[in-house]
Design a protein around this motif. Sequence first.
Motif, mmCIF file in Angstrom:
data_model
loop_
_atom_site.group_PDB
_atom_site.id
_atom_site.type_symbol
_atom_site.label_atom_id
_atom_site.label_comp_id
_atom_site.label_asym_id
_atom_site.label_seq_id
_atom_site.Cartn_x
_atom_site.Cartn_y
_atom_site.Cartn_z
ATOM 1 N N TYR A 44 -1.203 32.459 -59.881
ATOM 2 C CA TYR A 44 -0.838 33.811 -60.328
ATOM 3 C C TYR A 44 -0.916 34.808 -59.174
ATOM 4 O O TYR A 44 -0.025 35.645 -59.002
ATOM 5 C CB TYR A 44 -1.727 34.275 -61.485
ATOM 6 N N ARG A 45 -1.962 34.729 -58.370
ATOM 7 C CA ARG A 45 -2.147 35.653 -57.251
ATOM 8 C C ARG A 45 -0.944 35.615 -56.307
ATOM 9 O O ARG A 45 -0.529 36.648 -55.790
ATOM 10 C CB ARG A 45 -3.428 35.292 -56.487
ATOM 11 N N CYS A 46 -0.382 34.454 -56.088
ATOM 12 C CA CYS A 46 0.715 34.286 -55.132
ATOM 13 C C CYS A 46 2.099 34.279 -55.794
ATOM 14 O O CYS A 46 3.099 33.989 -55.133
ATOM 15 C CB CYS A 46 0.511 32.986 -54.356
ATOM 16 N N SER A 47 2.159 34.600 -57.060
ATOM 17 C CA SER A 47 3.414 34.471 -57.808
ATOM 18 C C SER A 47 4.519 35.424 -57.362
ATOM 19 O O SER A 47 5.693 35.134 -57.585
ATOM 20 C CB SER A 47 3.158 34.646 -59.314
ATOM 21 N N LYS A 48 4.208 36.533 -56.741
ATOM 22 C CA LYS A 48 5.237 37.510 -56.380
ATOM 23 C C LYS A 48 5.514 37.604 -54.882
ATOM 24 O O LYS A 48 6.282 38.453 -54.459
ATOM 25 C CB LYS A 48 4.868 38.885 -56.921
ATOM 26 N N THR A 49 4.926 36.720 -54.093
ATOM 27 C CA THR A 49 5.153 36.783 -52.647
ATOM 28 C C THR A 49 6.330 35.902 -52.245
ATOM 29 O O THR A 49 6.629 34.910 -52.912
ATOM 30 C CB THR A 49 3.893 36.362 -51.852
ATOM 31 N N SER A 50 6.976 36.260 -51.163
ATOM 32 C CA SER A 50 8.054 35.426 -50.635
ATOM 33 C C SER A 50 7.490 34.332 -49.729
ATOM 34 O O SER A 50 8.215 33.430 -49.319
ATOM 35 C CB SER A 50 9.062 36.284 -49.865
ATOM 36 N N HIS A 51 6.205 34.403 -49.414
ATOM 37 C CA HIS A 51 5.519 33.405 -48.578
ATOM 38 C C HIS A 51 4.554 32.606 -49.450
ATOM 39 O O HIS A 51 3.361 32.547 -49.191
ATOM 40 C CB HIS A 51 4.768 34.084 -47.434
ATOM 41 N N ARG A 52 5.094 31.974 -50.471
ATOM 42 C CA ARG A 52 4.282 31.325 -51.496
ATOM 43 C C ARG A 52 3.407 30.187 -50.960
ATOM 44 O O ARG A 52 2.232 30.092 -51.292
ATOM 45 C CB ARG A 52 5.187 30.815 -52.607
ATOM 46 N N LYS A 53 3.969 29.312 -50.135
ATOM 47 C CA LYS A 53 3.216 28.139 -49.667
ATOM 48 C C LYS A 53 1.986 28.533 -48.850
ATOM 49 O O LYS A 53 0.874 28.061 -49.146
ATOM 50 C CB LYS A 53 4.142 27.209 -48.883
ATOM 51 N N PRO A 54 2.107 29.394 -47.819
ATOM 52 C CA PRO A 54 0.888 29.780 -47.090
ATOM 53 C C PRO A 54 -0.069 30.602 -47.955
ATOM 54 O O PRO A 54 -1.290 30.484 -47.814
ATOM 55 C CB PRO A 54 1.395 30.590 -45.898
ATOM 56 N N CYS A 55 0.483 31.403 -48.851
ATOM 57 C CA CYS A 55 -0.377 32.185 -49.749
ATOM 58 C C CYS A 55 -1.240 31.262 -50.594
ATOM 59 O O CYS A 55 -2.452 31.450 -50.710
ATOM 60 C CB CYS A 55 0.473 33.095 -50.632
ATOM 61 N N LEU A 56 -0.614 30.246 -51.183
ATOM 62 C CA LEU A 56 -1.373 29.299 -52.008
ATOM 63 C C LEU A 56 -2.410 28.538 -51.187
ATOM 64 O O LEU A 56 -3.534 28.328 -51.641
ATOM 65 C CB LEU A 56 -0.422 28.316 -52.691
ATOM 66 N N PHE A 57 -2.039 28.126 -49.977
ATOM 67 C CA PHE A 57 -2.974 27.387 -49.121
ATOM 68 C C PHE A 57 -4.227 28.216 -48.848
ATOM 69 O O PHE A 57 -5.359 27.752 -49.059
ATOM 70 C CB PHE A 57 -2.298 26.997 -47.797
ATOM 71 N N PHE A 58 -4.031 29.446 -48.385
ATOM 72 C CA PHE A 58 -5.187 30.264 -48.022
ATOM 73 C C PHE A 58 -5.936 30.778 -49.250
ATOM 74 O O PHE A 58 -7.169 30.871 -49.231
ATOM 75 C CB PHE A 58 -4.779 31.411 -47.098
#
Length: 96
Positions: A44-58
């Motif tokens: 959910y935290r990373c649901s609106k970013t265009s950089h989803r993969k690095p967002c989810l990783f970190f």
Amino acid sequence: MARLSLLRSSLLFFLIALMCLVEVSLAGGEGSLRPDQCAPACDYRCSKTSHRKPCLFFCNKCCAKCLCVPSGTSGHKEECPCYNNWKTKKGKPKCP
């Protein structure tokens, strides 16, 4: 004899409680999330970013350490001081 048995039981209870406290403090977490709750919270935290993969990783890395993910898709980092204060070597925020 009963007094000695009570003393042993009390000592055993104290040692078990102390071991649990040490285990929690070694985990480094501050939040109330369990590790298995990190993935949905970060999703959910990373649901609106265009950089989803690095967002989810970190986010997942930060959640595993802090056991907390701020509410919403951005901001609100003051809710999780550990998440907010973890920085990269360059001093930038590590957690999204």
